[in-house]
Design a protein around this motif. Structure first.
Motif, PDB file in Angstrom:
ATOM      1  N   ILE A  51      58.245 -29.062  -6.775  1.00  0.00           N
ATOM      2  CA  ILE A  51      57.127 -28.272  -7.295  1.00  0.00           C
ATOM      3  C   ILE A  51      57.635 -26.922  -7.783  1.00  0.00           C
ATOM      4  O   ILE A  51      57.247 -26.450  -8.847  1.00  0.00           O
ATOM      5  CB  ILE A  51      56.038 -28.096  -6.217  1.00  0.00           C
ATOM      6  N   PHE A  52      58.518 -26.297  -6.994  1.00  0.00           N
ATOM      7  CA  PHE A  52      59.084 -24.988  -7.338  1.00  0.00           C
ATOM      8  C   PHE A  52      59.787 -25.040  -8.692  1.00  0.00           C
ATOM      9  O   PHE A  52      59.606 -24.171  -9.532  1.00  0.00           O
ATOM     10  CB  PHE A  52      60.075 -24.565  -6.243  1.00  0.00           C
ATOM     11  N   GLU A  53      60.566 -26.079  -8.905  1.00  0.00           N
ATOM     12  CA  GLU A  53      61.361 -26.202 -10.130  1.00  0.00           C
ATOM     13  C   GLU A  53      60.568 -26.798 -11.293  1.00  0.00           C
ATOM     14  O   GLU A  53      60.976 -26.665 -12.446  1.00  0.00           O
ATOM     15  CB  GLU A  53      62.596 -27.062  -9.855  1.00  0.00           C
ATOM     16  N   GLY A  54      59.445 -27.438 -11.002  1.00  0.00           N
ATOM     17  CA  GLY A  54      58.674 -28.099 -12.050  1.00  0.00           C
ATOM     18  C   GLY A  54      57.300 -27.508 -12.240  1.00  0.00           C
ATOM     19  O   GLY A  54      57.142 -26.427 -12.810  1.00  0.00           O
ATOM     20  N   LYS A  55      56.328 -28.203 -11.748  1.00  0.00           N
ATOM     21  CA  LYS A  55      54.914 -27.889 -11.927  1.00  0.00           C
ATOM     22  C   LYS A  55      54.553 -26.436 -11.621  1.00  0.00           C
ATOM     23  O   LYS A  55      53.759 -25.834 -12.324  1.00  0.00           O
ATOM     24  CB  LYS A  55      54.103 -28.835 -11.031  1.00  0.00           C
ATOM     25  N   GLY A  56      55.141 -25.884 -10.573  1.00  0.00           N
ATOM     26  CA  GLY A  56      54.818 -24.513 -10.177  1.00  0.00           C
ATOM     27  C   GLY A  56      55.402 -23.456 -11.097  1.00  0.00           C
ATOM     28  O   GLY A  56      54.963 -22.311 -11.100  1.00  0.00           O
ATOM     29  N   MET A  57      56.419 -23.837 -11.844  1.00  0.00           N
ATOM     30  CA  MET A  57      57.109 -22.940 -12.776  1.00  0.00           C
ATOM     31  C   MET A  57      57.703 -21.715 -12.071  1.00  0.00           C
ATOM     32  O   MET A  57      57.941 -20.688 -12.692  1.00  0.00           O
ATOM     33  CB  MET A  57      56.172 -22.522 -13.913  1.00  0.00           C
ATOM     34  N   CYS A  58      57.962 -21.810 -10.790  1.00  0.00           N
ATOM     35  CA  CYS A  58      58.483 -20.689 -10.009  1.00  0.00           C
ATOM     36  C   CYS A  58      59.923 -20.346 -10.406  1.00  0.00           C
ATOM     37  O   CYS A  58      60.313 -19.175 -10.419  1.00  0.00           O
ATOM     38  CB  CYS A  58      58.444 -21.011  -8.517  1.00  0.00           C
ATOM     39  N   ALA A  59      60.702 -21.391 -10.725  1.00  0.00           N
ATOM     40  CA  ALA A  59      62.121 -21.196 -11.043  1.00  0.00           C
ATOM     41  C   ALA A  59      62.328 -20.404 -12.326  1.00  0.00           C
ATOM     42  O   ALA A  59      63.440 -19.952 -12.600  1.00  0.00           O
ATOM     43  CB  ALA A  59      62.828 -22.544 -11.132  1.00  0.00           C
ATOM     44  N   THR A  60      61.276 -20.210 -13.090  1.00  0.00           N
ATOM     45  CA  THR A  60      61.366 -19.399 -14.294  1.00  0.00           C
ATOM     46  C   THR A  60      61.758 -17.966 -13.939  1.00  0.00           C
ATOM     47  O   THR A  60      62.518 -17.330 -14.663  1.00  0.00           O
ATOM     48  CB  THR A  60      60.006 -19.396 -15.033  1.00  0.00           C
ATOM     49  N   CYS A  61      61.238 -17.473 -12.823  1.00  0.00           N
ATOM     50  CA  CYS A  61      61.459 -16.069 -12.434  1.00  0.00           C
ATOM     51  C   CYS A  61      62.234 -15.893 -11.128  1.00  0.00           C
ATOM     52  O   CYS A  61      62.681 -14.779 -10.835  1.00  0.00           O
ATOM     53  CB  CYS A  61      60.116 -15.355 -12.292  1.00  0.00           C
ATOM     54  N   HIS A  62      62.342 -16.947 -10.327  1.00  0.00           N
ATOM     55  CA  HIS A  62      62.996 -16.837  -9.017  1.00  0.00           C
ATOM     56  C   HIS A  62      64.169 -17.804  -8.920  1.00  0.00           C
ATOM     57  O   HIS A  62      64.024 -18.988  -9.213  1.00  0.00           O
ATOM     58  CB  HIS A  62      62.001 -17.159  -7.894  1.00  0.00           C
ATOM     59  N   LYS A  63      65.307 -17.305  -8.491  1.00  0.00           N
ATOM     60  CA  LYS A  63      66.488 -18.124  -8.229  1.00  0.00           C
ATOM     61  C   LYS A  63      66.788 -18.056  -6.735  1.00  0.00           C
ATOM     62  O   LYS A  63      66.291 -17.193  -6.027  1.00  0.00           O
ATOM     63  CB  LYS A  63      67.692 -17.625  -9.038  1.00  0.00           C
ATOM     64  N   VAL A  64      67.621 -18.958  -6.259  1.00  0.00           N
ATOM     65  CA  VAL A  64      67.899 -19.035  -4.824  1.00  0.00           C
ATOM     66  C   VAL A  64      68.471 -17.733  -4.278  1.00  0.00           C
ATOM     67  O   VAL A  64      67.980 -17.204  -3.291  1.00  0.00           O
ATOM     68  CB  VAL A  64      68.848 -20.218  -4.495  1.00  0.00           C
ATOM     69  N   ASP A  65      69.509 -17.207  -4.916  1.00  0.00           N
ATOM     70  CA  ASP A  65      70.173 -16.051  -4.305  1.00  0.00           C
ATOM     71  C   ASP A  65      70.418 -14.884  -5.255  1.00  0.00           C
ATOM     72  O   ASP A  65      71.274 -14.045  -5.004  1.00  0.00           O
ATOM     73  CB  ASP A  65      71.480 -16.485  -3.654  1.00  0.00           C
ATOM     74  N   ILE A 106      53.070  -9.374 -13.472  1.00  0.00           N
ATOM     75  CA  ILE A 106      53.826 -10.394 -14.203  1.00  0.00           C
ATOM     76  C   ILE A 106      53.574 -11.777 -13.604  1.00  0.00           C
ATOM     77  O   ILE A 106      53.501 -12.777 -14.309  1.00  0.00           O
ATOM     78  CB  ILE A 106      55.338 -10.067 -14.184  1.00  0.00           C
ATOM     79  N   MET A 107      53.401 -11.834 -12.297  1.00  0.00           N
ATOM     80  CA  MET A 107      53.269 -13.108 -11.597  1.00  0.00           C
ATOM     81  C   MET A 107      51.855 -13.691 -11.650  1.00  0.00           C
ATOM     82  O   MET A 107      51.665 -14.869 -11.331  1.00  0.00           O
ATOM     83  CB  MET A 107      53.694 -12.924 -10.138  1.00  0.00           C
ATOM     84  N   LYS A 108      50.881 -12.908 -12.063  1.00  0.00           N
ATOM     85  CA  LYS A 108      49.493 -13.379 -12.034  1.00  0.00           C
ATOM     86  C   LYS A 108      49.283 -14.708 -12.763  1.00  0.00           C
ATOM     87  O   LYS A 108      48.529 -15.549 -12.297  1.00  0.00           O
ATOM     88  CB  LYS A 108      48.556 -12.319 -12.601  1.00  0.00           C
ATOM     89  N   ALA A 109      49.925 -14.911 -13.885  1.00  0.00           N
ATOM     90  CA  ALA A 109      49.751 -16.171 -14.627  1.00  0.00           C
ATOM     91  C   ALA A 109      50.206 -17.360 -13.792  1.00  0.00           C
ATOM     92  O   ALA A 109      49.537 -18.394 -13.751  1.00  0.00           O
ATOM     93  CB  ALA A 109      50.515 -16.116 -15.946  1.00  0.00           C
ATOM     94  N   ASN A 110      51.337 -17.228 -13.121  1.00  0.00           N
ATOM     95  CA  ASN A 110      51.828 -18.334 -12.288  1.00  0.00           C
ATOM     96  C   ASN A 110      50.956 -18.528 -11.049  1.00  0.00           C
ATOM     97  O   ASN A 110      50.841 -19.639 -10.544  1.00  0.00           O
ATOM     98  CB  ASN A 110      53.282 -18.109 -11.890  1.00  0.00           C
ATOM     99  N   LEU A 111      50.365 -17.457 -10.556  1.00  0.00           N
ATOM    100  CA  LEU A 111      49.479 -17.604  -9.401  1.00  0.00           C
ATOM    101  C   LEU A 111      48.262 -18.454  -9.746  1.00  0.00           C
ATOM    102  O   LEU A 111      47.718 -19.134  -8.870  1.00  0.00           O
ATOM    103  CB  LEU A 111      49.051 -16.239  -8.862  1.00  0.00           C
ATOM    104  N   GLU A 112      47.838 -18.439 -10.991  1.00  0.00           N
ATOM    105  CA  GLU A 112      46.726 -19.308 -11.387  1.00  0.00           C
ATOM    106  C   GLU A 112      47.132 -20.775 -11.219  1.00  0.00           C
ATOM    107  O   GLU A 112      46.304 -21.607 -10.874  1.00  0.00           O
ATOM    108  CB  GLU A 112      46.290 -19.013 -12.823  1.00  0.00           C
TER     109      GLU A 112
END
Length: 133
Positions: A51-65, A106-112
């Motif tokens: 989900i983090f890497e796909g549907k959630g689009m979280c990996a666009t702005c967050h990396k592991v380390d 900046i994160m508000k769009a992804n929070l939706e």
């Protein structure tokens, strides 16, 4: 011929009504995803990572380390663990940001996206993020 056409039209309308509004998720190949089956067959960390890497689009702005746009997953995990806070409540819009509030706009769009997710998916996201140490 008229009767056949009416029957075909009625059948088509019926199928359209039945499937109207039905939203099915698909994988990269277009195959339907059975969410319940996914939850049973995967560890929550793996499901959350997908989900983090796909549907959630979280990996666009967050990396592991490393910090990209937002803080790293490791930093997020440490801060939420230290403060005994809930990532899932934040992702559902129920708490304020505690890691880097300056990036909140900046994160508000992804929070939706995360607010619209089923509880199991948000919990899997949290489980994955907290597993990254």
């Amino acid at each position: 011929m008229k009767v056949y056409f009416k029957l075909l039209l009625t059948l088509s309308i019926g199928i359209s009504i039945i499937s109207c509004g039905e939203k099915k998720e698909t994988d990269a190949m277009g195959n339907p995803i059975n969410q319940a089956e996914t939850l049973v067959n995967q560890k929550p960390e793996q499901f959350g990572k997908e989900i983090f890497e796909g549907k959630g689009m979280c990996a666009t702005c967050h990396k592991v380390d490393q910090k990209i746009v937002g803080p790293s997953i490791k930093d997020i995990s440490k801060i939420y663990t230290d403060k005994k806070a809930s990532i899932s409540l934040f992702l559902q819009g129920e708490t304020d940001p505690i890691v880097d509030p300056s990036q909140y706009e900046i994160m508000k769009a992804n929070l939706e996206i995360t607010k619209a997710m089923p509880e199991a998916e948000v919990q899997a996201l949290e489980t994955y993020m907290l597993s990254v140490k």
